[in-house]
Each structure stands twice: as C-alpha cells, then as structure tokens.
Motif scaffolding. Structure first.
Motif, short mmCIF file in Angstrom:
data_model
loop_
_atom_site.label_atom_id
_atom_site.label_comp_id
_atom_site.label_asym_id
_atom_site.label_seq_id
_atom_site.Cartn_x
_atom_site.Cartn_y
_atom_site.Cartn_z
N UNK A 205 0.85 -1.20 0.00
CA UNK A 205 0.00 0.00 0.00
C UNK A 205 0.88 1.24 0.00
N UNK A 206 1.89 1.26 0.86
CA UNK A 206 2.79 2.41 0.93
C UNK A 206 3.49 2.66 -0.40
N UNK A 207 3.77 1.60 -1.12
CA UNK A 207 4.46 1.74 -2.42
C UNK A 207 3.47 1.92 -3.57
N UNK A 208 2.18 2.08 -3.23
CA UNK A 208 1.11 2.27 -4.21
C UNK A 208 1.01 1.11 -5.20
N UNK A 209 1.36 -0.08 -4.74
CA UNK A 209 1.20 -1.29 -5.55
C UNK A 209 -0.19 -1.86 -5.31
N UNK A 210 -0.63 -1.79 -4.05
CA UNK A 210 -1.97 -2.26 -3.66
C UNK A 210 -2.76 -1.08 -3.13
N UNK A 211 -4.08 -1.22 -3.16
CA UNK A 211 -4.96 -0.16 -2.67
C UNK A 211 -5.42 -0.50 -1.26
N UNK A 212 -5.70 0.53 -0.49
CA UNK A 212 -6.21 0.35 0.86
C UNK A 212 -7.71 0.64 0.84
N UNK A 213 -8.48 -0.22 1.49
CA UNK A 213 -9.92 0.02 1.60
C UNK A 213 -10.14 1.16 2.59
N UNK A 214 -11.20 1.91 2.36
CA UNK A 214 -11.45 3.11 3.16
C UNK A 214 -11.64 2.76 4.64
N UNK A 215 -12.30 1.62 4.94
CA UNK A 215 -12.49 1.28 6.35
C UNK A 215 -11.17 0.95 7.03
N UNK A 216 -10.26 0.31 6.29
CA UNK A 216 -8.93 0.00 6.84
C UNK A 216 -8.15 1.30 7.06
N UNK A 217 -8.22 2.20 6.11
CA UNK A 217 -7.55 3.49 6.25
C UNK A 217 -8.07 4.24 7.47
N UNK A 218 -9.39 4.30 7.61
CA UNK A 218 -9.98 5.01 8.75
C UNK A 218 -9.57 4.38 10.07
N UNK A 219 -9.53 3.05 10.11
CA UNK A 219 -9.11 2.36 11.34
C UNK A 219 -7.69 2.74 11.72
N UNK A 220 -6.78 2.71 10.74
CA UNK A 220 -5.38 3.07 11.03
C UNK A 220 -5.27 4.53 11.48
N UNK A 221 -5.99 5.42 10.79
CA UNK A 221 -5.92 6.84 11.15
C UNK A 221 -6.49 7.08 12.54
N UNK A 222 -7.67 6.51 12.81
CA UNK A 222 -8.30 6.71 14.12
C UNK A 222 -7.43 6.17 15.24
N UNK A 223 -6.88 4.99 15.04
CA UNK A 223 -6.07 4.36 16.07
C UNK A 223 -4.82 5.19 16.39
N UNK A 224 -4.35 5.94 15.41
CA UNK A 224 -3.14 6.74 15.61
C UNK A 224 -3.43 8.23 15.80
N UNK A 225 -4.71 8.56 16.02
CA UNK A 225 -5.08 9.93 16.33
C UNK A 225 -4.90 10.91 15.19
N UNK A 226 -5.12 10.43 13.97
CA UNK A 226 -4.96 11.29 12.79
C UNK A 226 -6.33 11.57 12.21
N UNK A 227 -6.69 12.82 12.09
CA UNK A 227 -8.00 13.16 11.52
C UNK A 227 -7.95 13.06 10.00
N UNK A 228 -9.12 12.86 9.41
CA UNK A 228 -9.21 12.85 7.94
C UNK A 228 -8.73 14.19 7.38
N UNK A 229 -9.06 15.28 8.09
CA UNK A 229 -8.66 16.61 7.65
C UNK A 229 -7.15 16.71 7.54
N UNK A 230 -6.46 16.23 8.55
CA UNK A 230 -5.00 16.29 8.53
C UNK A 230 -4.43 15.34 7.49
N UNK A 231 -4.98 14.13 7.41
CA UNK A 231 -4.44 13.15 6.49
C UNK A 231 -4.54 13.63 5.04
N UNK A 232 -5.71 14.13 4.67
CA UNK A 232 -5.90 14.56 3.29
C UNK A 232 -5.47 16.00 3.07
N UNK A 233 -5.00 16.64 4.13
CA UNK A 233 -4.57 18.03 4.03
C UNK A 233 -5.65 18.89 3.40
#
Length: 196
Positions: A34-62
């Motif tokens: 995913x980090x190398x943009x070879x595979x795609x991340x599902x939105x629910x997985x992305x949200x889980x990782x962001x939420x667990x690490x205290x990152x808002x969607x606003x900050x992530x997507x700038x």
C-alpha cells in the motif's frame, strides 16, 4: 500526493514501523505494498489506522491546503460514497466548512463533489443531508463556473419535493443549452412518486 506516499509520511512522522501502523488491520506485507502504491487500501482500513493513531481525515488529506489535487478529490469522493451515513456527512461538512472559509480554492471541484454526494443522498433517501448539501451549493458565490452545479442542486431539490414541473423545466433547460448528457444522467422520479 498518493495515498501510500501520504501513509508513509504520516507513519514516519509518528515514528511507527510498518508493523505498528498496520497491526490488526492488514498484514505488514500488504501494508508495505500500500505504501508503495502497488496495492490499494480500503477506506475502512484506512480510517481504522488513522483513528487508532489519532490522525484526523482533515489532517491526512490536508483538506486545509488550498491546492487539493485530483487524486485527493477522487479519494474523497470514494470515501463519501462508501462510508456509513454519519461518517460521510461529517466528511462532507468538513469540506463545506473549508470551502466557505476560503481554505479551499477549488470551489468548483468541491461543488462537483457535493453534487455527486447529493445524488448519493437521493438514492439512499437521506433527505435531511441532501437538503443541507443543496443549501451549501446555494450559498456558493454566483460564479458562471458553478452554474451547472447550482442548477443540478435545484433539480435535486425538486426531486426531494416531488415537483414534476420544476424537474421537467430544469431538464429542458439543460438540454436546450447543450447539456443533454447531464440531463440524461439525472435521476427521474419513480412511478410511485409521480402519482403522489
């Protein structure tokens, strides 16, 4: 910036390993792709990782960056159409706020995204959210570049109100002015609604 590249930047900023970032969500091997943009991340997985690490969607997507690129808009659209109702509405509200506070220069792109979300609201019978989207679009400046979005918002308003005369008038106006393709893509009232 691509999603994978952004994930890597955020992960490194937080001082996390790939294992720590992806733990409980996906395998480290898949996350690496995913980090190398070879595979795609599902939105629910992305949200889980962001939420667990205290990152808002606003900050992530700038989102507060006036230079939102097409990739970010595409990801936001996918998110809006796949998230649960409350989460998708929260994201749309955030975009509206940023656009209204002039933190986003691309009002036309946000208006286009709002129309796509408005269609999603109509299809899912989310009337209250749909009417809020319409109000946002109505508040946008009267720029010629936003005319089609404003007209489409009025069309959806007519759909929500089951105003067949206004629906017909807007479709005729679009067709007459060379926007037949847009006119044909707009949803119609179903037979039950027409009889009311």
């Amino acid at each position: 910036m691509r999603i994978g590249e952004r994930l890597k930047t955020v992960r490194l900023f937080l001082g996390l390993t790939q294992t720590e970032m992806s733990e409980g969500v996906m395998t480290e091997s898949y996350y690496s792709k995913v980090e190398r943009d070879i595979s795609k991340v599902k939105i629910d997985a992305l949200l889980t990782m962001l939420n667990r690490n205290g990152i808002s969607l606003e900050d992530f997507f700038e989102i507060n960056n006036p230079e939102i690129d097409k990739t970010t808009l595409d990801v936001l659209e996918t998110s809006l159409l796949t998230l649960p109702q409350k989460d998708s509405w929260d994201l749309m509200e955030l975009l509206f706020k940023e656009a209204e506070e002039n933190k986003i220069d691309k009002k036309a792109e946000v208006a286009d995204l709002a129309i796509r979300y408005l269609h999603h609201c109509y299809v899912n019978s989310w009337v209250a959210e749909g009417k809020k989207v319409i109000k946002f679009i109505e508040r946008l400046p009267p720029y010629p570049i936003l005319a089609i979005e404003k007209l489409c918002a009025q069309y959806y308003h007519a759909l929500f109100e089951k105003n067949t005369k206004k629906i017909s008038t807007i479709k005729e106006l679009l067709t007459f002015n060379g926007y037949e393709k847009i006119s044909k893509e707009l949803p119609e009232l179903n037979n039950e609604d027409r009889q009311r």
